[in-house]
Scaffold this active site. Sequence first.
Site, PDB file in Angstrom:
ATOM      1  N   GLY A   1      57.461  50.340  75.565  1.00 36.42           N
ATOM      2  CA  GLY A   1      58.328  51.421  75.089  1.00 36.42           C
ATOM      3  C   GLY A   1      57.722  52.803  75.241  1.00 36.42           C
ATOM      4  O   GLY A   1      58.403  53.760  75.611  1.00 36.42           O
ATOM      5  N   THR A   2      56.440  52.926  74.950  1.00 38.10           N
ATOM      6  CA  THR A   2      55.813  54.240  75.030  1.00 38.10           C
ATOM      7  C   THR A   2      55.838  54.752  76.462  1.00 38.10           C
ATOM      8  O   THR A   2      56.229  55.898  76.726  1.00 38.10           O
ATOM      9  CB  THR A   2      54.357  54.169  74.511  1.00 38.10           C
ATOM     10  OG1 THR A   2      54.401  53.702  73.157  1.00 38.10           O
ATOM     11  CG2 THR A   2      53.672  55.519  74.563  1.00 38.10           C
TER      12      THR A   2
ATOM     13  N   ASN B   1      63.690  54.010  64.339  1.00 37.35           N
ATOM     14  CA  ASN B   1      62.728  52.957  64.003  1.00 37.35           C
ATOM     15  C   ASN B   1      62.245  52.994  62.564  1.00 37.35           C
ATOM     16  O   ASN B   1      61.626  52.046  62.102  1.00 37.35           O
ATOM     17  CB  ASN B   1      61.514  53.037  64.938  1.00 37.35           C
ATOM     18  CG  ASN B   1      60.916  54.413  65.001  1.00 37.35           C
ATOM     19  OD1 ASN B   1      61.595  55.384  65.300  1.00 37.35           O
ATOM     20  ND2 ASN B   1      59.631  54.520  64.693  1.00 37.35           N
TER      21      ASN B   1
ATOM     22  N   GLN C   1      64.728  50.277  69.585  1.00 42.59           N
ATOM     23  CA  GLN C   1      65.082  49.595  68.323  1.00 42.59           C
ATOM     24  C   GLN C   1      66.518  49.087  68.332  1.00 42.59           C
ATOM     25  O   GLN C   1      67.015  48.654  67.288  1.00 42.59           O
ATOM     26  CB  GLN C   1      64.867  50.527  67.130  1.00 42.59           C
ATOM     27  CG  GLN C   1      63.404  50.832  66.843  1.00 42.59           C
ATOM     28  CD  GLN C   1      62.604  49.624  66.340  1.00 42.59           C
ATOM     29  OE1 GLN C   1      63.163  48.597  65.956  1.00 42.59           O
ATOM     30  NE2 GLN C   1      61.289  49.747  66.346  1.00 42.59           N
TER      31      GLN C   1
ATOM     32  N   SER D   1      61.664  47.996  75.172  1.00 45.96           N
ATOM     33  CA  SER D   1      60.330  47.403  75.061  1.00 45.96           C
ATOM     34  C   SER D   1      60.472  45.928  74.700  1.00 45.96           C
ATOM     35  O   SER D   1      61.150  45.585  73.725  1.00 45.96           O
ATOM     36  CB  SER D   1      59.558  48.139  73.959  1.00 45.96           C
ATOM     37  OG  SER D   1      58.310  47.532  73.761  1.00 45.96           O
TER      38      SER D   1
ATOM     39  N   HIS E   1      58.586  43.565  73.352  1.00 46.03           N
ATOM     40  CA  HIS E   1      58.133  42.923  72.101  1.00 46.03           C
ATOM     41  C   HIS E   1      59.030  43.233  70.904  1.00 46.03           C
ATOM     42  O   HIS E   1      58.804  42.742  69.806  1.00 46.03           O
ATOM     43  CB  HIS E   1      56.661  43.261  71.802  1.00 46.03           C
ATOM     44  CG  HIS E   1      56.389  44.661  71.391  1.00 46.03           C
ATOM     45  ND1 HIS E   1      55.955  44.989  70.131  1.00 46.03           N
ATOM     46  CD2 HIS E   1      56.461  45.830  72.069  1.00 46.03           C
ATOM     47  CE1 HIS E   1      55.774  46.300  70.054  1.00 46.03           C
ATOM     48  NE2 HIS E   1      56.072  46.835  71.219  1.00 46.03           N
TER      49      HIS E   1
ATOM     50  N   THR F   1      50.396  47.345  90.334  1.00 48.50           N
ATOM     51  CA  THR F   1      50.767  45.933  90.491  1.00 48.50           C
ATOM     52  C   THR F   1      51.466  45.439  89.228  1.00 48.50           C
ATOM     53  O   THR F   1      51.015  45.706  88.114  1.00 48.50           O
ATOM     54  CB  THR F   1      49.507  45.096  90.800  1.00 48.50           C
ATOM     55  OG1 THR F   1      48.929  45.624  91.986  1.00 48.50           O
ATOM     56  CG2 THR F   1      49.866  43.626  91.005  1.00 48.50           C
TER      57      THR F   1
ATOM     58  N   CYS G   1      53.134  52.688  64.494  1.00 48.99           N
ATOM     59  CA  CYS G   1      52.559  52.922  65.813  1.00 48.99           C
ATOM     60  C   CYS G   1      51.246  53.690  65.794  1.00 48.99           C
ATOM     61  O   CYS G   1      50.494  53.640  66.746  1.00 48.99           O
ATOM     62  CB  CYS G   1      53.586  53.606  66.706  1.00 48.99           C
ATOM     63  SG  CYS G   1      55.038  52.557  66.889  1.00 48.99           S
TER      64      CYS G   1
HETATM   65  N1  PLP Z   1      60.344  53.913  70.703  1.00 46.79           N
HETATM   66  C1  PLP Z   1      60.674  53.392  69.514  1.00 46.79           C
HETATM   67  C2  PLP Z   1      61.984  53.782  68.883  1.00 46.79           C
HETATM   68  C3  PLP Z   1      59.818  52.501  68.864  1.00 46.79           C
HETATM   69  O1  PLP Z   1      60.161  51.998  67.683  1.00 46.79           O
HETATM   70  C4  PLP Z   1      58.576  52.164  69.492  1.00 46.79           C
HETATM   71  C5  PLP Z   1      57.625  51.281  68.813  1.00 46.79           C
HETATM   72  O2  PLP Z   1      57.690  51.078  67.617  1.00 46.79           O
HETATM   73  C6  PLP Z   1      58.290  52.714  70.746  1.00 46.79           C
HETATM   74  C7  PLP Z   1      59.197  53.591  71.320  1.00 46.79           C
HETATM   75  C8  PLP Z   1      57.040  52.382  71.463  1.00 46.79           C
HETATM   76  O3  PLP Z   1      57.117  51.075  72.009  1.00 46.79           O
HETATM   77  P1  PLP Z   1      55.825  50.253  72.437  1.00 46.79           P
HETATM   78  O4  PLP Z   1      55.199  49.776  71.173  1.00 46.79           O
HETATM   79  O5  PLP Z   1      56.336  49.137  73.270  1.00 46.79           O
HETATM   80  O6  PLP Z   1      54.937  51.163  73.202  1.00 46.79           O
END
Ligand code: PLP
Length: 404
Positions: free
Chosen positions: A75-76, A163, A191, A211, A213, A249, A337
């Site tokens: 996600g990041t 989130n 989310q 994302s 997970h 990769t 996070c």
């Molecule tokens: N964006 C949102 C809304 C999130 O809740 C999160 C993680 O909690 C992220 C981005 C980041 O995702 P990742 O943990 O896969 O880097």
Amino acid sequence: MVGEVIYLDNAASMPMCEQARSAMLEVIARGLDAANPSSPHRPGQSVRRLIDESRETAAELLGASPGEILFTSGGTESANLGLIGAARAMRREQGRHGVVVSSIEHHAVLEAAAHLEEEGFAVERAACDGRGVVTPDAVAYALDRLAARGARPAVVAVMLANNEVGTLQPVAQIAEVARRAGALMLTDAVQGPFCEALDVRRLGCQVMALSAHKFGGPKGAGLLYVERGVPFDPILFGGGQERMLRPGTENVAGIAGMAAALSWARESREAIEAHKRALEERLLSRLFREVAGLEVNGAGAPRVPGLVSLYVPGVEAETLLVELDMNGVACSYGAACTAGSLVPSHVLRAMGLPEGRVRSSIRVSIGPFNTPDEINEASERIAGAVRRLREAGDRAAAAGVNKP
Ligand code: PLP
């Protein structure tokens, strides 16, 4: 349960679903990812096919075409690449250097926007209302502020579901406002994987981040939808993978696991949402009975089921979380996070909540694998922990000790 603990922090990360686990195990156990998918030989090409199949699955589930899906590390990265890649390309191709982000975005978007500001972009933050919702009007107002600064908008970024408080944002309407202003619409949908609206055609966005997970897939795998033909630049360099927009990769087992998880998440969506909604109702009805003064932050706004921010007057969130952890309940303080650190929530602050309320709020997030028995037990443990802490606070006050 995760080990002996009742796990109510599914918005931070949820356990993998069986489908993702077996897809990944198959890739690894059978050595299906032995070669490099960019190699022209047959072993390489069979790995390439595996990636292509996953891409087709993801695209179909999201209303996109396969060429519009880029695989990332999560996600990041998706949010960073989505915002920076779109903004820089819009400036390069169209001379636009304005960016609007909502004030309740995840830090992956907020800090990418701050980075763009350092590069000379004009950034405006759209406010949310007291329920944690960013209205199309708030975005239009931020666009007006950009115009007053002489900046034509390149990108508007508003998340699908928040989130920290779980509020759903009117992304489709905001996308329309962005479109009229000539900007690309990015939505961080990390989310919202179980939301009915998770379809790029319905949302009207040109860029969307997910994302794995957060929907039963592995950590370290994510994807980014980028509509065909829109200006978009890479932020990493050194390879031709993912249409040169995300070189490196590929994480083959992670991609296979993510595609399997996305199929599960989308196909079981209704049942999962109903299950989480029922468990949330069960939890709240018990807690409202047992915990005096309890309130839901963002109450009254449309929310994703299972993700609730609770205001527990009279106890510090930090102390409550430690007490809960010791009593076998894992939940969190807003976002998880910033590993282990309890930074006061920018989301609750943006909603205009007083500092005391911000410091006394915890996030409980129920997942598809929680059970009614776990919720019964967790509500007793939460109520018990609050009772003990309030009594300790009362004793300290009676003894003349200042509460923290
Ligand atoms: N964006 C949102 C809304 C999130 O809740 C999160 C993680 O909690 C992220 C981005 C980041 O995702 P990742 O943990 O896969 O880097």
